[in-house]
Write a protein that holds these residues in place. Structure first.
Motif, mmCIF file in Angstrom:
data_model
loop_
_atom_site.group_PDB
_atom_site.id
_atom_site.type_symbol
_atom_site.label_atom_id
_atom_site.label_comp_id
_atom_site.label_asym_id
_atom_site.label_seq_id
_atom_site.Cartn_x
_atom_site.Cartn_y
_atom_site.Cartn_z
ATOM 1 N N LYS A 29 0.938 -1.164 0.033
ATOM 2 C CA LYS A 29 -0.046 0.024 0.141
ATOM 3 C C LYS A 29 0.988 1.269 -0.041
ATOM 4 O O LYS A 29 2.030 1.267 0.182
ATOM 5 N N LEU A 30 0.199 2.466 -0.405
ATOM 6 C CA LEU A 30 0.999 3.633 -0.527
ATOM 7 C C LEU A 30 1.312 4.758 1.031
ATOM 8 O O LEU A 30 1.704 5.261 0.958
ATOM 9 N N ASN A 31 0.682 4.055 1.898
ATOM 10 C CA ASN A 31 0.441 4.562 3.240
ATOM 11 C C ASN A 31 2.041 4.788 3.675
ATOM 12 O O ASN A 31 2.896 3.910 3.521
ATOM 13 N N GLY A 32 2.267 6.051 4.170
ATOM 14 C CA GLY A 32 3.571 6.330 4.777
ATOM 15 C C GLY A 32 4.744 6.625 3.700
ATOM 16 O O GLY A 32 5.757 7.103 4.119
ATOM 17 N N ARG A 49 2.663 13.662 0.667
ATOM 18 C CA ARG A 49 2.832 12.212 1.123
ATOM 19 C C ARG A 49 1.370 11.716 1.322
ATOM 20 O O ARG A 49 0.224 12.284 1.448
ATOM 21 N N PHE A 50 1.387 10.309 1.496
ATOM 22 C CA PHE A 50 0.303 9.476 1.920
ATOM 23 C C PHE A 50 0.328 9.428 2.972
ATOM 24 O O PHE A 50 1.114 9.007 3.716
ATOM 25 N N THR A 51 -0.786 9.633 3.952
ATOM 26 C CA THR A 51 -0.773 9.733 5.616
ATOM 27 C C THR A 51 -0.877 8.188 5.860
ATOM 28 O O THR A 51 -1.116 7.072 5.082
ATOM 29 N N ALA A 52 -1.009 7.726 7.077
ATOM 30 C CA ALA A 52 -1.294 6.567 7.867
ATOM 31 C C ALA A 52 -2.536 5.774 7.535
ATOM 32 O O ALA A 52 -2.465 4.826 7.137
ATOM 33 N N ASN A 53 -3.626 6.852 6.734
ATOM 34 C CA ASN A 53 -4.703 6.161 6.443
ATOM 35 C C ASN A 53 -4.982 6.237 5.008
ATOM 36 O O ASN A 53 -6.080 5.682 4.337
ATOM 37 N N GLY A 54 -3.634 6.623 4.246
ATOM 38 C CA GLY A 54 -3.526 6.377 2.965
ATOM 39 C C GLY A 54 -4.255 7.453 2.058
ATOM 40 O O GLY A 54 -3.996 7.710 0.698
ATOM 41 N N THR A 55 -4.520 8.678 2.667
ATOM 42 C CA THR A 55 -5.166 9.871 2.131
ATOM 43 C C THR A 55 -3.787 10.825 1.903
ATOM 44 O O THR A 55 -2.857 10.649 2.434
ATOM 45 N N TYR A 97 7.843 6.274 5.809
ATOM 46 C CA TYR A 97 7.610 5.993 7.127
ATOM 47 C C TYR A 97 7.121 4.930 7.556
ATOM 48 O O TYR A 97 5.979 4.686 7.039
#
Length: 115
Positions: A29-32, A49-55, A97
């Motif tokens: 997935k792209l999260n982080g 960036r992509f946040t922890a929830n993927g947004t 991250y």
């Protein structure tokens, strides 16, 4: 984890560049994943960036001009930069991250925007 960024260069104001980053390990997935930059004499700052929830998250100064995207199958994350401005000049770093406290950066790629 190693991150290999490419795609930087020199453009004039209003130009576009697309940065690419290859992640050495398989991602699911792209999260982080995302991009930071550091201009001379300034601190490193998040760009998109992509946040922890993927947004996706963007700093205010690039909203509407930059787009972060990725290709999980290819282990890549991208930064499309349009309508570039001289203040976008910096070394751009790919970042990954991995919670709770693993923060990886690539070697950086130079982006120079001339007026």
């Amino acid at each position: 984890v190693q991150l290999q960024a490419s795609g930087g260069g020199s453009v004039q104001t209003g130009g576009s560049l697309r940065l690419s980053c290859t992640i050495s390990e398989k991602i699911f997935k792209l999260n982080g994943l995302g991009w930071y930059r550091q201009a001379p004499g300034k601190q490193r700052e998040v760009v998109g960036r992509f946040t922890a929830n993927g947004t996706p998250f963007y700093r205010d100064s690039v909203k509407g001009r930059f787009t972060v995207s990725g290709d999980v199958a290819a282990n890549k994350v991208f930064l499309q930069m349009n309508n570039l401005k001289p203040e976008d000049t910096a070394v751009y770093y790919c970042n990954f991250y991995v919670p709770p406290n693993n923060d990886y950066y690539g070697q950086g790629t130079q982006v120079t925007v001339s007026s």
